[in-house]
Write a protein that holds these residues in place. Structure first.
Motif, short mmCIF file in Angstrom:
data_model
loop_
_atom_site.label_atom_id
_atom_site.label_comp_id
_atom_site.label_asym_id
_atom_site.label_seq_id
_atom_site.Cartn_x
_atom_site.Cartn_y
_atom_site.Cartn_z
N GLN A 183 10.35 -75.92 4.51
CA GLN A 183 11.29 -76.64 5.38
C GLN A 183 10.73 -77.62 6.34
N LEU A 184 9.54 -77.31 6.84
CA LEU A 184 8.84 -77.77 7.80
C LEU A 184 7.83 -78.62 7.48
N ARG A 185 7.57 -79.77 8.31
CA ARG A 185 6.35 -80.62 8.30
C ARG A 185 5.27 -79.84 9.13
N ILE A 186 4.30 -79.49 8.61
CA ILE A 186 3.41 -78.65 9.44
C ILE A 186 2.51 -79.61 10.01
N TRP A 239 -9.61 -59.28 13.89
CA TRP A 239 -8.28 -59.71 13.62
C TRP A 239 -8.11 -60.88 12.73
N GLU A 240 -7.36 -61.34 12.30
CA GLU A 240 -7.00 -62.31 11.74
C GLU A 240 -5.62 -63.03 12.03
N VAL A 241 -5.63 -63.96 12.85
CA VAL A 241 -4.36 -64.38 13.34
C VAL A 241 -3.98 -65.75 13.02
N LEU A 242 -2.97 -65.98 12.36
CA LEU A 242 -2.22 -67.20 11.75
C LEU A 242 -1.46 -68.02 13.06
N VAL A 243 -1.88 -69.28 13.22
CA VAL A 243 -1.14 -69.92 14.40
C VAL A 243 -0.65 -71.04 13.60
N LEU A 244 0.63 -71.30 13.72
CA LEU A 244 1.28 -72.30 12.91
C LEU A 244 2.32 -73.10 13.73
N LEU A 245 2.49 -74.39 13.72
CA LEU A 245 3.01 -75.40 14.34
C LEU A 245 3.71 -76.23 13.54
N GLY A 246 5.18 -76.29 13.49
CA GLY A 246 5.95 -77.24 12.49
C GLY A 246 7.14 -77.75 13.14
N ILE A 247 7.53 -78.84 12.33
CA ILE A 247 8.76 -79.51 12.87
C ILE A 247 9.83 -79.63 11.56
N ARG A 248 11.04 -79.29 11.82
CA ARG A 248 12.08 -79.19 10.84
C ARG A 248 12.16 -80.58 10.27
N ARG A 249 11.90 -80.85 8.68
CA ARG A 249 12.53 -82.10 8.21
C ARG A 249 13.81 -82.35 8.45
#
Length: 249
Positions: A183-186, A239-249
């Motif tokens: 759903q997002l543009r990452i 720790w493994e940490v996911l960092v995610l930034l996205g914009i809704r299409r």
């Protein structure tokens, strides 16, 4: 009837609320990283919220790096009233169980942030999909959480000692990225590695002190815990940490 996991999470964070802000440097550092990623992005008109806001690390970082976001009165949502009360900035707050989805008023959200919270929900992948679908077109998701590559030393000790691993099961980075990408543009995705010195007992004590020790597993007996700790490998815990930034299409 068994106690819901969310009730255990609420109880443990209530017990650790006084120590949380001072005892969670990794969580604070990641919250600041999220807000730095947001700094250059335009945020469209619409409601803004921090999901699983805790004691307000994301909002406090925004006060320094993106003060315009505070002028939009972001809603700080958390299951734990004692944690929310620890945010020195106060603000607009809501005690809410995110297992129920998002509260009314966050349809067509302009910004949803969440740091170290999604993993505490019953269905992290399903809730992430719902968060993405709640964004308006052009709306932004800023997300960080520990994922399944965390605590390999704990898992190794459990195998070596023959006792159950009571670490909270964490979602995989790959599954979360895939869900968000539907759903997002990452704009940014990264799996970060963090470590802290000390073996198992130091980790378990620190997690308990801040209330981050709720788990879906039964507690170990005293003898099982001692066996686990004897098999804990030397060196730091990671720790493994996911960092995610996205914009809704």
């Amino acid at each position: 009837m068994p106690e819901p996991f969310s009730a255990r999470v609420r109880a443990r964070f209530a017990a650790g609320a006084a120590a949380y802000a001072g005892g969670s440097p990794l969580q604070r550092a990641v919250a600041w990283r999220l807000v730095r990623m947001l700094k250059p992005l335009p945020i469209p008109e619409g409601p803004c919220a921090d999901l699983g806001a805790g004691s307000g690390a994301v909002v406090q970082a925004a006060a320094e790096l993106r003060p315009d976001l505070l002028q939009r009165s972001p809603l700080e949502i958390d299951l734990s009233a004692p944690l929310l009360a620890r945010n020195p900035l106060g603000g607009r707050q809501l005690i809410w169980n995110l297992n129920r989805g998002l509260p009314e008023g966050l349809e067509q959200a302009a910004l949803l942030s969440s740091s170290f919270a999604l993993q505490w929900l019953d269905d992290p992948p399903g809730q992430l999909a719902r968060w993405c679908s709640s964004l308006r077109s052009g709306g932004v998701l800023a997300l960080a959480l520990p994922t399944s590559g965390s605590f390999p030393q704990w898992h190794q000790a459990a195998v070596g000692s023959g006792v159950p691993c009571t670490a909270l099961p964490l979602p995989s980075s790959e599954s979360l990225i895939r869900i968000a990408s539907d759903q997002l543009r990452i704009l940014h995705r990264q799996r970060l590695r963090f470590s802290r010195p000390g073996r198992g007992l130091a980790l378990l004590r620190q997690m308990r002190a801040i209330g981050a020790d709720a788990t879906t597993s039964a507690s170990l007996s005293g003898s099982e815990l001692r066996r686990l700790l004897r098999h804990w490998p030397r060196g730091p815990t990671t720790w493994e940490v996911l960092v995610l930034l996205g914009i809704r299409r």
